[in-house]
Design a protein around this motif. Structure first.
Motif, PDB file in Angstrom:
ATOM      1  N   ALA A  41       0.854  -1.180   0.000  1.00 36.20           N
ATOM      2  CA  ALA A  41       0.000   0.000   0.000  1.00 36.20           C
ATOM      3  C   ALA A  41       0.889   1.228   0.000  1.00 36.20           C
ATOM      4  O   ALA A  41       1.779   1.332   0.838  1.00 36.20           O
ATOM      5  CB  ALA A  41      -0.897  -0.005   1.234  1.00 36.20           C
ATOM      6  N   GLY A  42       0.667   2.123  -0.942  1.00 38.20           N
ATOM      7  CA  GLY A  42       1.553   3.270  -1.040  1.00 38.20           C
ATOM      8  C   GLY A  42       0.848   4.591  -0.764  1.00 38.20           C
ATOM      9  O   GLY A  42      -0.319   4.767  -1.097  1.00 38.20           O
ATOM     10  N   LEU A  43       1.581   5.520  -0.131  1.00 35.91           N
ATOM     11  CA  LEU A  43       1.093   6.894   0.018  1.00 35.91           C
ATOM     12  C   LEU A  43       2.067   7.757  -0.757  1.00 35.91           C
ATOM     13  O   LEU A  43       3.229   7.869  -0.381  1.00 35.91           O
ATOM     14  CB  LEU A  43       1.059   7.306   1.498  1.00 35.91           C
ATOM     15  CG  LEU A  43       0.583   8.739   1.761  1.00 35.91           C
ATOM     16  CD1 LEU A  43      -0.884   8.881   1.439  1.00 35.91           C
ATOM     17  CD2 LEU A  43       0.845   9.148   3.197  1.00 35.91           C
ATOM     18  N   TYR A  44       1.604   8.341  -1.875  1.00 39.63           N
ATOM     19  CA  TYR A  44       2.504   9.105  -2.725  1.00 39.63           C
ATOM     20  C   TYR A  44       2.239  10.591  -2.519  1.00 39.63           C
ATOM     21  O   TYR A  44       1.209  11.109  -2.920  1.00 39.63           O
ATOM     22  CB  TYR A  44       2.275   8.712  -4.193  1.00 39.63           C
ATOM     23  CG  TYR A  44       3.372   9.164  -5.112  1.00 39.63           C
ATOM     24  CD1 TYR A  44       4.319   8.270  -5.594  1.00 39.63           C
ATOM     25  CD2 TYR A  44       3.488  10.500  -5.484  1.00 39.63           C
ATOM     26  CE1 TYR A  44       5.337   8.690  -6.423  1.00 39.63           C
ATOM     27  CE2 TYR A  44       4.512  10.923  -6.313  1.00 39.63           C
ATOM     28  CZ  TYR A  44       5.426  10.016  -6.778  1.00 39.63           C
ATOM     29  OH  TYR A  44       6.446  10.431  -7.595  1.00 39.63           O
ATOM     30  N   ILE A  45       3.206  11.255  -1.862  1.00 39.01           N
ATOM     31  CA  ILE A  45       3.047  12.669  -1.550  1.00 39.01           C
ATOM     32  C   ILE A  45       3.660  13.499  -2.671  1.00 39.01           C
ATOM     33  O   ILE A  45       4.807  13.273  -3.045  1.00 39.01           O
ATOM     34  CB  ILE A  45       3.762  12.997  -0.226  1.00 39.01           C
ATOM     35  CG1 ILE A  45       3.134  12.201   0.903  1.00 39.01           C
ATOM     36  CG2 ILE A  45       3.727  14.482   0.057  1.00 39.01           C
ATOM     37  CD1 ILE A  45       3.950  12.204   2.166  1.00 39.01           C
ATOM     38  N   THR A  46       2.928  14.438  -3.225  1.00 37.78           N
ATOM     39  CA  THR A  46       3.497  15.265  -4.284  1.00 37.78           C
ATOM     40  C   THR A  46       2.686  16.535  -4.456  1.00 37.78           C
ATOM     41  O   THR A  46       1.570  16.652  -3.956  1.00 37.78           O
ATOM     42  CB  THR A  46       3.545  14.502  -5.626  1.00 37.78           C
ATOM     43  OG1 THR A  46       4.217  15.304  -6.584  1.00 37.78           O
ATOM     44  CG2 THR A  46       2.149  14.175  -6.116  1.00 37.78           C
ATOM     45  N   HIS A  47       3.260  17.500  -5.159  1.00 35.48           N
ATOM     46  CA  HIS A  47       2.476  18.674  -5.525  1.00 35.48           C
ATOM     47  C   HIS A  47       2.165  18.629  -7.016  1.00 35.48           C
ATOM     48  O   HIS A  47       1.546  19.514  -7.554  1.00 35.48           O
ATOM     49  CB  HIS A  47       3.232  19.956  -5.169  1.00 35.48           C
ATOM     50  CG  HIS A  47       4.475  20.132  -5.979  1.00 35.48           C
ATOM     51  ND1 HIS A  47       5.681  19.608  -5.596  1.00 35.48           N
ATOM     52  CD2 HIS A  47       4.686  20.733  -7.151  1.00 35.48           C
ATOM     53  CE1 HIS A  47       6.588  19.896  -6.511  1.00 35.48           C
ATOM     54  NE2 HIS A  47       6.025  20.573  -7.465  1.00 35.48           N
ATOM     55  N   ASP A  48       2.620  17.559  -7.669  1.00 34.54           N
ATOM     56  CA  ASP A  48       2.520  17.486  -9.117  1.00 34.54           C
ATOM     57  C   ASP A  48       1.327  16.605  -9.512  1.00 34.54           C
ATOM     58  O   ASP A  48       1.378  15.391  -9.435  1.00 34.54           O
ATOM     59  CB  ASP A  48       3.832  16.895  -9.659  1.00 34.54           C
ATOM     60  CG  ASP A  48       3.911  17.041 -11.157  1.00 34.54           C
ATOM     61  OD1 ASP A  48       2.845  17.217 -11.782  1.00 34.54           O
ATOM     62  OD2 ASP A  48       5.027  16.964 -11.696  1.00 34.54           O
ATOM     63  N   LEU A  49       0.250  17.258  -9.943  1.00 33.39           N
ATOM     64  CA  LEU A  49      -0.969  16.508 -10.252  1.00 33.39           C
ATOM     65  C   LEU A  49      -0.778  15.570 -11.443  1.00 33.39           C
ATOM     66  O   LEU A  49      -1.410  14.521 -11.526  1.00 33.39           O
ATOM     67  CB  LEU A  49      -2.112  17.476 -10.541  1.00 33.39           C
ATOM     68  CG  LEU A  49      -2.716  18.107  -9.283  1.00 33.39           C
ATOM     69  CD1 LEU A  49      -3.516  19.339  -9.635  1.00 33.39           C
ATOM     70  CD2 LEU A  49      -3.600  17.099  -8.579  1.00 33.39           C
ATOM     71  N   ALA A  50       0.114  15.956 -12.346  1.00 33.62           N
ATOM     72  CA  ALA A  50       0.336  15.108 -13.513  1.00 33.62           C
ATOM     73  C   ALA A  50       0.930  13.762 -13.090  1.00 33.62           C
ATOM     74  O   ALA A  50       0.550  12.709 -13.607  1.00 33.62           O
ATOM     75  CB  ALA A  50       1.264  15.815 -14.489  1.00 33.62           C
ATOM     76  N   VAL A  51       1.844  13.808 -12.124  1.00 35.64           N
ATOM     77  CA  VAL A  51       2.444  12.570 -11.621  1.00 35.64           C
ATOM     78  C   VAL A  51       1.389  11.717 -10.922  1.00 35.64           C
ATOM     79  O   VAL A  51       1.330  10.507 -11.086  1.00 35.64           O
ATOM     80  CB  VAL A  51       3.619  12.888 -10.666  1.00 35.64           C
ATOM     81  CG1 VAL A  51       4.080  11.638  -9.950  1.00 35.64           C
ATOM     82  CG2 VAL A  51       4.766  13.511 -11.424  1.00 35.64           C
ATOM     83  N   ILE A  52       0.527  12.374 -10.150  1.00 33.51           N
ATOM     84  CA  ILE A  52      -0.556  11.670  -9.450  1.00 33.51           C
ATOM     85  C   ILE A  52      -1.405  10.889 -10.441  1.00 33.51           C
ATOM     86  O   ILE A  52      -1.709   9.717 -10.270  1.00 33.51           O
ATOM     87  CB  ILE A  52      -1.438  12.691  -8.691  1.00 33.51           C
ATOM     88  CG1 ILE A  52      -0.726  13.196  -7.464  1.00 33.51           C
ATOM     89  CG2 ILE A  52      -2.785  12.075  -8.329  1.00 33.51           C
ATOM     90  CD1 ILE A  52      -0.600  12.193  -6.365  1.00 33.51           C
ATOM     91  N   LYS A  53      -1.742  11.574 -11.518  1.00 35.65           N
ATOM     92  CA  LYS A  53      -2.596  10.927 -12.506  1.00 35.65           C
ATOM     93  C   LYS A  53      -1.893   9.709 -13.084  1.00 35.65           C
ATOM     94  O   LYS A  53      -2.507   8.697 -13.387  1.00 35.65           O
ATOM     95  CB  LYS A  53      -2.923  11.924 -13.614  1.00 35.65           C
ATOM     96  CG  LYS A  53      -3.814  11.328 -14.660  1.00 35.65           C
ATOM     97  CD  LYS A  53      -4.651  12.369 -15.319  1.00 35.65           C
ATOM     98  CE  LYS A  53      -5.606  11.710 -16.286  1.00 35.65           C
ATOM     99  NZ  LYS A  53      -6.370  12.694 -17.029  1.00 35.65           N
ATOM    100  N   ASP A  54      -0.588   9.848 -13.208  1.00 38.21           N
ATOM    101  CA  ASP A  54       0.212   8.786 -13.808  1.00 38.21           C
ATOM    102  C   ASP A  54       0.328   7.570 -12.901  1.00 38.21           C
ATOM    103  O   ASP A  54       0.306   6.440 -13.366  1.00 38.21           O
ATOM    104  CB  ASP A  54       1.620   9.353 -14.077  1.00 38.21           C
ATOM    105  CG  ASP A  54       2.276   8.672 -15.242  1.00 38.21           C
ATOM    106  OD1 ASP A  54       1.531   8.183 -16.104  1.00 38.21           O
ATOM    107  OD2 ASP A  54       3.521   8.632 -15.268  1.00 38.21           O
ATOM    108  N   ILE A  55       0.484   7.791 -11.609  1.00 31.44           N
ATOM    109  CA  ILE A  55       0.903   6.675 -10.758  1.00 31.44           C
ATOM    110  C   ILE A  55      -0.149   6.176  -9.782  1.00 31.44           C
ATOM    111  O   ILE A  55      -0.152   5.001  -9.424  1.00 31.44           O
ATOM    112  CB  ILE A  55       2.197   7.026  -9.990  1.00 31.44           C
ATOM    113  CG1 ILE A  55       2.785   5.754  -9.368  1.00 31.44           C
ATOM    114  CG2 ILE A  55       1.963   8.077  -8.931  1.00 31.44           C
ATOM    115  CD1 ILE A  55       4.222   5.844  -9.075  1.00 31.44           C
ATOM    116  N   SER A  56      -1.061   7.046  -9.336  1.00 31.98           N
ATOM    117  CA  SER A  56      -1.871   6.594  -8.204  1.00 31.98           C
ATOM    118  C   SER A  56      -3.263   6.121  -8.620  1.00 31.98           C
ATOM    119  O   SER A  56      -3.747   6.429  -9.710  1.00 31.98           O
ATOM    120  CB  SER A  56      -1.954   7.683  -7.144  1.00 31.98           C
ATOM    121  OG  SER A  56      -2.553   8.815  -7.684  1.00 31.98           O
TER     122      SER A  56
END
Lengths: 597, 317
Positions: free
Chosen positions: A228-243
């Motif tokens: 289970a991962g918690l991916y912290i970022t400010h980059d919404l593009a990365v979020i869309k890609d990975i989570s």
């Protein structure tokens, strides 16, 4: 203080169910002084899924992530709420907040692992990389023998796509690239087959192509290990890609939570909508920096000056944008030539021209035969990854680096290599804005004092007229003259960068070199700065060299795009043309690696 | 690779010592007064002075005397003391051993003590004990060594307690370590002078290291706190602190003069003061060269520690 904002939830996956590995409920974190930083945050992580935690700097996302591990940074402490974890093989759950130090240590690195933001800072520079992975196994008593542990180190290195041999394990962190260092960090986190992974902006410092490799590694490892991962970022593009799911944080509150597609496509909360509007997209379908994303300072600006450069649908209308700025360019050139040069023959020469600029340090060729031209009112984006030579090139143009060969011409006149040898007028003509507004303004001087320095250097006007010019510049970057007496310490990142831009403007330059000026800023602030630059170009016929690694910004700011790779310009032309029909392999790879939005 | 760097530094150090020897020799040339007259006294006849000058080689040109002296240094011959008439090396042998004992004791106590206290303070930064210790170290660091020495004498030897000897009791010729109690006060003085600097530097670098990403990462890996400190944090703080330790040890070589004088301790410092009083040029030169050599040696050692604790320097060097 302790009022809790209701979170907009798109589904009920957050309700207790058997897939959940880690559950945070009503988590509150305080400063030592008693101020609440997190105002009751709830989220849950399910096995094999990644939850993206987005928010801007200061929203408390890292604090929330570290609290999951029972770790609080200097000055912070646990307030109330609970963090429960269901480790594999255990029938009962553990309350992280109730564990003593020894039990917490057993949990960390073994059941719940952390991947830090900056691998260069988080790997111990005085320990061999293999040893650092091995350390996790030793502490948590992995396996039965030394042999088993050594094998696991090699195995996990291979898993993250690095060579697992002895020689590689014996390397020092500084002998690896940024992407390799981050993969060591990932290997370290996965070494003990953890149940939960906290990823704190693991790709923020990396180039797009390195980022895409690291994201691939993370995705594969998460699925393969059912973590289970918690991916912290400010980059919404990365979020869309990975989570799989995303939670949006705003000033210590969780405002919206749900599956990625639902939240990003149908945002309910105003803040999420604003964030979405601020993210630059490669296709240039929207205009960042307008509407909801505008900071309040920008809202004061006349809306009519927001003339957009690369608006509308991709393709067709981008061309019309080109034509228009060509027209502007000609007008502007005539005007500026008339004003400043007294109508000399230079009217036909480009405003700024770099010809065969080359620079080498020993055997390392940093720049290799660069040719660039810039017309008044035009913006050229200089795109490249770290180490491509983009900052070196802009420093050569500005005269901050005088080691180069070749020539830089301003209105047809060749410039001396060093700013010291350039004439006052030439120096004033090219102004530079630095990457970090946190280090480019002297903290002991008021904004007004800092902005007066360039005027004193160029020896213009009286004290009173200088003050008037500075105030005018502050107005034109939408800060307002009340900022004259304030110090950088009181200002936010965006306000500081506006002040730094105003400093470049006071001498009325014809060319402004912007070196990664938005990369240290949050997306919404970046959007407002981009909007400001667009306005300034229109108002002042300012030509800009916009240096960045963020290709997604290109349609939002630039007429022309120059792609720099290993000191050479590999693609150069109108933005739309380069993006739609890249001629070089490298550009194609770069475009393909951008997380699609 | 590593050996090459050290080799380079050694050659460089040799050049520094050569330059120092020129300066020392030049400076003693400029000293006022006449060695022969200083030895023979005011009533000496011009004939006797001339004869002595001839005997001491003082009539030779300066460069020839310099080369003579320099050549002697390479074979351990520091010349002849004009005051006692015996070889300088013999005169200084015992003194050197006595001073070395004092400096070594001070270094062995103050370096680990300074590093330990610095780490302790960094771990408890901001708390009352840290603030108290910072205050004490600041007061000690700002006091000259003779004030500390006199204070200790007043406390332990004369006014308050009379438990330790205030001066060195050993008669000339007897090794100082035959009576260990007379070493305590001089050593303590040097320790109190040197330690505060090491503590302050260690505390500052340690705080910086404790805030770094890799220390937080180590904690989040579940590394026990003791190992976090000893394995991850302290090695990084040692590099910069080694430089301060080197400066302090080098200071010991020179600073020992005042302390030895204060305790009438028969070391190099005493010898230097006597030699200056009696215009014993050869001895002054020899002691100056020894002190310079100590400076060069400890700084070289600090560089080695710096390189050893930083793999980047180690592999790039």
């Amino acid at each position: 203080m302790s009022t809790k904002t209701e979170t907009v939830r798109h589904d009920d996956a957050n309700e207790p169910n058997e897939k959940i590995v880690l559950r945070v409920s009503d988590l509150r974190v305080l400063t030592n002084a008693g101020d609440e930083i997190l105002h009751g945050v709830d989220f849950a992580l399910a096995r094999g899924e990644i939850l993206g935690l987005v928010g801007e700097s200061g929203s408390g996302k890292t604090t929330a992530g570290l609290a999951c591990m029972g770790h609080f940074r200097e000055g912070l402490k646990f307030g109330s709420g609970s963090v429960s974890i269901w480790p594999r093989g255990d029938a009962t759950h553990l309350e992280v907040g109730e564990l003593d130090e020894v039990a917490l240590r057993d949990l960390r690195g073994s059941r719940i692992a952390y991947i830090p933001q900056d691998p260069a800072l988080s790997l111990n520079p005085a320990m061999r990389v293999g040893e650092q992975i091995r350390e996790v196994l030793d502490i948590h008593d992995f396996g039965a023998s030394d042999r088993e542990r050594a094998d696991r180190v090699a195995e996990v290195l291979v898993d993250v796509g690095l060579p697992g041999d002895r020689a590689y394990q014996r390397r020092w962190p500084h002998q690896l690239s940024g992407g390799q260092q981050q993969r060591i960090g990932i290997a370290m986190a996965f070494a003990m087959y953890p149940d939960v992974l906290i990823l704190d902006e693991p790709t923020t410092g990396l180039d797009v192509s390195t980022q895409s490799v690291v994201l691939d590694t993370i995705r594969q490892m998460t699925v393969a290990n059912n973590v289970a991962g918690l991916y912290i970022t400010h980059d919404l593009a990365v979020i869309k890609d990975i989570s799989d799911r995303v939670a949006v944080m705003l000033r210590g509150d969780l405002v919206e939570e749900g599956p990625v597609s639902a939240v990003l496509e149908r945002p309910q909360h105003d803040y999420t909508k604003m964030l979405m509007a601020a993210v630059p997209d490669l296709a240039g379908r929207k205009t960042i920096g307008d509407g909801a994303a505008e900071a309040k300072a920008v809202a004061e600006a006349d809306e009519k000056t927001h003339i957009l450069v690369s608006t509308g649908e991709p393709g067709g209308s981008a061309d019309s944008g080109e034509h228009r700025s060509d027209g502007d360019a000609r007008d502007g050139e005539a005007a500026s030539a008339g004003e400043r040069d007294g109508g000399a023959a230079s009217a036909t020469a480009p405003l700024l021209e770099a010809k065969d600029v080359a620079l080498a340090y020993g055997k390392a060729q940093i720049l290799d035969g660069i040719n660039l031209t810039l017309e008044p009112g035009e913006c050229t984006m200089l795109l490249g990854e770290s180490g491509s030579g983009k900052t070196t090139l802009s420093q050569c143009v500005a005269g901050l680096n005088d080691d180069y060969k070749g020539s830089v011409r301003l209105r047809g006149t060749e410039l001396a290599r060093s700013t010291r040898k350039r004439t006052n007028e030439q120096r004033v003509g090219i102004q530079y804005v630095f990457q970090s507004p946190f280090s480019s303004l002297n903290p002991r001087r008021s904004i007004g004092q800092s902005l007066t320095v360039p005027l004193e250097m160029s020896g213009q006007g009286t004290a009173a007229s200088r003050k008037a010019t500075v105030e005018e510049a502050l107005d034109s970057v939408r800060l307002g003259r009340t900022f004259y007496h304030r110090r950088p310490g009181d200002l936010s990142g965006g306000e500081r960068q506006r002040a730094a831009i105003a400093r470049a403007l006071v001498n009325a330059p014809s060319v402004m070199v912007c070196d990664e000026i938005t990369s240290a800023l949050d997306v919404s602030v970046q959007a407002s700065i981009v909007a400001l630059l667009r306005t300034l170009r229109e108002e002042r016929q300012l030509a800009m060299l916009f240096v960045t690694h963020n290709i997604a910004l290109s349609r939002h700011i630039a007429d022309n795009l120059a792609v720099l790779n290993k000191g050479k310009i590999v693609d150069y032309g109108p933005t739309a043309q380069v993006l739609e029909d890249p001629s070089h392999e490298y550009t194609r790879a770069l475009i393909a690696d951008v997380p699609k939005f | 690779m590593f050996g090459k760097v050290i080799g380079k530094r050694l050659i460089f150090s040799a050049f520094i010592l050569l330059a120092v020897s020129l300066l020392v020799f030049g400076a003693t040339l400029l000293l006022p007064g006449d060695a022969a007259r200083a030895i023979l006294g005011q009533q000496a006849t011009p004939e006797r002075i001339a004869a002595l000058n001839e005997q001491l080689g003082l009539n030779d040109p300066a460069w020839l005397r310099y080369l003579h002296w320099l050549g002697g240094l390479f074979v351990g011959d520091f010349g002849t003391s004009s005051a006692s008439g015996g070889p300088v090396s013999e005169l200084l042998g015992d003194r050197l051993a006595a001073s070395f004992i004092l400096m070594a004791l001070a270094a062995i106590i103050s370096v680990p003590l300074g590093i330990g206290l610095g780490v302790y303070q960094a771990l408890h930064r901001g708390k009352r004990r840290d603030q108290t210790m910072t205050g004490i170290s600041l007061v000690l660091a700002s006091m000259p060594e003779f004030v500390i020495g006199i204070g200790l004498v007043a406390l332990f030897a004369t006014s308050v307690f009379q438990i330790l000897p205030a001066v060195t009791l050993a008669p000339p010729g007897e090794p100082v370590w035959n009576r260990p109690e007379q070493l305590i006060l001089p050593t303590l003085t040097l320790v109190l002078v040197v330690t505060p600097y090491i503590v302050r530097m260690m505390r500052a670098t340690m705080i910086e290291v404790l805030d770094s990403g890799f220390v937080e990462m180590a904690r989040l890996k579940g590394v026990p706190e003791k190992r976090v400190i000893m394995r991850h944090a302290v090695p990084h703080a040692l590099g910069p602190v080694a430089q301060v330790v080197a400066i302090q040890l080098a200071w010991l070589a020179g600073g020992v003069v005042v302390v030895e004088f204060l305790f009438r301790y028969p070391g190099l410092g005493q010898a230097l003061i006597d030699a200056v009083t009696y215009r014993d040029v050869q001895v002054v030169q020899a002691i100056s060269m020894l002190v310079a050599a100590v400076y060069v040696a400890v700084n070289l050692a600090a560089d080695v520690v710096g390189i050893l604790t930083n793999p980047k320097l180690r592999s790039a060097a």
